[in-house]
Write a protein that holds these residues in place. Structure first.
Motif, PDB file in Angstrom:
ATOM      1  N   TYR A 174       0.845  -1.185   0.000  1.00  0.00           N
ATOM      2  CA  TYR A 174       0.000   0.000   0.000  1.00  0.00           C
ATOM      3  C   TYR A 174       0.884   1.240   0.000  1.00  0.00           C
ATOM      4  N   ASN A 175       0.398   2.288  -0.631  1.00  0.00           N
ATOM      5  CA  ASN A 175       1.025   3.605  -0.526  1.00  0.00           C
ATOM      6  C   ASN A 175       0.298   4.335   0.597  1.00  0.00           C
ATOM      7  N   TRP A 176       1.049   4.881   1.543  1.00  0.00           N
ATOM      8  CA  TRP A 176       0.469   5.461   2.749  1.00  0.00           C
ATOM      9  C   TRP A 176       0.559   6.974   2.765  1.00  0.00           C
ATOM     10  N   LEU A 177      -0.540   7.590   3.153  1.00  0.00           N
ATOM     11  CA  LEU A 177      -0.580   9.009   3.498  1.00  0.00           C
ATOM     12  C   LEU A 177      -0.762   9.015   5.006  1.00  0.00           C
ATOM     13  N   HIS A 178       0.078   9.737   5.699  1.00  0.00           N
ATOM     14  CA  HIS A 178       0.049   9.718   7.156  1.00  0.00           C
ATOM     15  C   HIS A 178       0.040  11.146   7.676  1.00  0.00           C
ATOM     16  N   ARG A 179      -0.910  11.446   8.566  1.00  0.00           N
ATOM     17  CA  ARG A 179      -1.019  12.805   9.106  1.00  0.00           C
ATOM     18  C   ARG A 179      -1.424  12.764  10.560  1.00  0.00           C
ATOM     19  N   THR A 180      -1.117  13.854  11.243  1.00  0.00           N
ATOM     20  CA  THR A 180      -1.652  14.095  12.574  1.00  0.00           C
ATOM     21  C   THR A 180      -2.762  15.124  12.403  1.00  0.00           C
ATOM     22  N   VAL A 181      -3.924  14.836  12.960  1.00  0.00           N
ATOM     23  CA  VAL A 181      -5.055  15.758  12.848  1.00  0.00           C
ATOM     24  C   VAL A 181      -5.562  16.091  14.248  1.00  0.00           C
ATOM     25  N   CYS A 182      -6.175  17.247  14.368  1.00  0.00           N
ATOM     26  CA  CYS A 182      -6.834  17.641  15.603  1.00  0.00           C
ATOM     27  C   CYS A 182      -8.313  17.291  15.419  1.00  0.00           C
ATOM     28  N   ALA A 183      -8.771  16.307  16.168  1.00  0.00           N
ATOM     29  CA  ALA A 183     -10.136  15.806  15.974  1.00  0.00           C
ATOM     30  C   ALA A 183     -11.179  16.909  16.120  1.00  0.00           C
ATOM     31  N   HIS A 184     -10.978  17.801  17.057  1.00  0.00           N
ATOM     32  CA  HIS A 184     -11.964  18.859  17.288  1.00  0.00           C
ATOM     33  C   HIS A 184     -11.907  19.923  16.190  1.00  0.00           C
ATOM     34  N   ARG A 185     -10.728  20.433  15.944  1.00  0.00           N
ATOM     35  CA  ARG A 185     -10.571  21.514  14.968  1.00  0.00           C
ATOM     36  C   ARG A 185     -10.863  21.048  13.540  1.00  0.00           C
ATOM     37  N   ASP A 186     -10.313  19.904  13.169  1.00  0.00           N
ATOM     38  CA  ASP A 186     -10.401  19.460  11.778  1.00  0.00           C
ATOM     39  C   ASP A 186     -11.720  18.760  11.432  1.00  0.00           C
ATOM     40  N   TYR A 187     -12.373  18.135  12.439  1.00  0.00           N
ATOM     41  CA  TYR A 187     -13.561  17.340  12.131  1.00  0.00           C
ATOM     42  C   TYR A 187     -14.727  17.584  13.082  1.00  0.00           C
ATOM     43  N   SER A 188     -14.661  18.650  13.860  1.00  0.00           N
ATOM     44  CA  SER A 188     -15.729  19.047  14.781  1.00  0.00           C
ATOM     45  C   SER A 188     -16.085  17.975  15.806  1.00  0.00           C
ATOM     46  N   SER A 189     -15.133  17.141  16.121  1.00  0.00           N
ATOM     47  CA  SER A 189     -15.348  16.143  17.160  1.00  0.00           C
ATOM     48  C   SER A 189     -15.429  16.847  18.512  1.00  0.00           C
ATOM     49  N   PRO A 190     -16.201  16.317  19.439  1.00  0.00           N
ATOM     50  CA  PRO A 190     -16.264  16.945  20.762  1.00  0.00           C
ATOM     51  C   PRO A 190     -14.968  16.768  21.551  1.00  0.00           C
ATOM     52  N   HIS A 191     -14.104  15.864  21.113  1.00  0.00           N
ATOM     53  CA  HIS A 191     -12.848  15.608  21.816  1.00  0.00           C
ATOM     54  C   HIS A 191     -11.740  16.507  21.290  1.00  0.00           C
ATOM     55  N   ARG A 192     -11.045  17.153  22.183  1.00  0.00           N
ATOM     56  CA  ARG A 192      -9.906  17.992  21.803  1.00  0.00           C
ATOM     57  C   ARG A 192      -8.639  17.155  21.899  1.00  0.00           C
ATOM     58  N   ARG A 193      -8.475  16.291  20.922  1.00  0.00           N
ATOM     59  CA  ARG A 193      -7.345  15.372  20.930  1.00  0.00           C
ATOM     60  C   ARG A 193      -6.697  15.328  19.562  1.00  0.00           C
ATOM     61  N   SER A 194      -5.394  15.169  19.590  1.00  0.00           N
ATOM     62  CA  SER A 194      -4.673  14.934  18.344  1.00  0.00           C
ATOM     63  C   SER A 194      -4.723  13.444  18.043  1.00  0.00           C
ATOM     64  N   ARG A 195      -4.925  13.129  16.790  1.00  0.00           N
ATOM     65  CA  ARG A 195      -5.024  11.739  16.358  1.00  0.00           C
ATOM     66  C   ARG A 195      -4.069  11.510  15.196  1.00  0.00           C
ATOM     67  N   LEU A 196      -3.521  10.319  15.130  1.00  0.00           N
ATOM     68  CA  LEU A 196      -2.733   9.895  13.983  1.00  0.00           C
ATOM     69  C   LEU A 196      -3.680   9.202  13.017  1.00  0.00           C
ATOM     70  N   VAL A 197      -3.552   9.492  11.751  1.00  0.00           N
ATOM     71  CA  VAL A 197      -4.384   8.848  10.744  1.00  0.00           C
ATOM     72  C   VAL A 197      -3.463   8.373   9.614  1.00  0.00           C
ATOM     73  N   TRP A 198      -3.573   7.103   9.305  1.00  0.00           N
ATOM     74  CA  TRP A 198      -2.885   6.522   8.151  1.00  0.00           C
ATOM     75  C   TRP A 198      -3.956   6.148   7.143  1.00  0.00           C
ATOM     76  N   ILE A 199      -3.771   6.535   5.891  1.00  0.00           N
ATOM     77  CA  ILE A 199      -4.652   6.125   4.813  1.00  0.00           C
ATOM     78  C   ILE A 199      -3.786   5.427   3.784  1.00  0.00           C
ATOM     79  N   GLY A 200      -4.113   4.171   3.527  1.00  0.00           N
ATOM     80  CA  GLY A 200      -3.330   3.376   2.576  1.00  0.00           C
ATOM     81  C   GLY A 200      -4.158   3.054   1.349  1.00  0.00           C
ATOM     82  N   ARG A 201      -3.518   3.166   0.207  1.00  0.00           N
ATOM     83  CA  ARG A 201      -4.172   2.796  -1.073  1.00  0.00           C
ATOM     84  C   ARG A 201      -3.371   1.662  -1.682  1.00  0.00           C
ATOM     85  N   ARG A 202      -4.094   0.594  -2.019  1.00  0.00           N
ATOM     86  CA  ARG A 202      -3.425  -0.592  -2.579  1.00  0.00           C
ATOM     87  C   ARG A 202      -2.671  -0.227  -3.849  1.00  0.00           C
ATOM     88  N   ARG A 203      -1.466  -0.726  -3.952  1.00  0.00           N
ATOM     89  CA  ARG A 203      -0.647  -0.478  -5.151  1.00  0.00           C
ATOM     90  C   ARG A 203      -1.142  -1.301  -6.313  1.00  0.00           C
TER      91      ARG A 203
END
Length: 95
Positions: A66-95
């Motif tokens: 897989y080719n991976w895109l990896h980012r740190t996101v702020c759940a509250h700021r970036d996605y309006s989550s009620p939690h004010r937490r930073s999250r790691l997100v990996w998105i993989g697309r099959r080669r």
């Protein structure tokens, strides 16, 4: 296994056996199912408080076809989550 890597330190300081077993299960499942897209989310504490484990997780994921895109996101700021937490997100697309 977020509790084991969270900045709140709710889990043991040594997250190695738990986190890496979960990553092994994820990798085995991905290889068996071969989905086009894979999304993995984890506490940013893995990166900030357990950098050697974080590096090992990234290296293990890179072994998958897989080719991976990896980012740190702020759940509250970036996605309006009620939690004010930073999250790691990996998105993989099959080669």
């Amino acid at each position: 296994p977020c509790n084991h890597v969270s900045a709140a330190r709710c889990g043991p300081t040594d997250c190695d056996p738990i986190v890496h077993r979960h990553v092994d299960v994820i990798c085995e499942t991905v290889l068996r199912a071969q989905p086009m897209i894979v999304i993995i989310e984890q506490s940013d504490g893995l990166r900030t408080h357990h950098p050697s484990d974080y590096s090992r997780v990234c290296a293990r994921l890179d072994q998958l076809p897989y080719n991976w895109l990896h980012r740190t996101v702020c759940a509250h700021r970036d996605y309006s989550s009620p939690h004010r937490r930073s999250r790691l997100v990996w998105i993989g697309r099959r080669r």
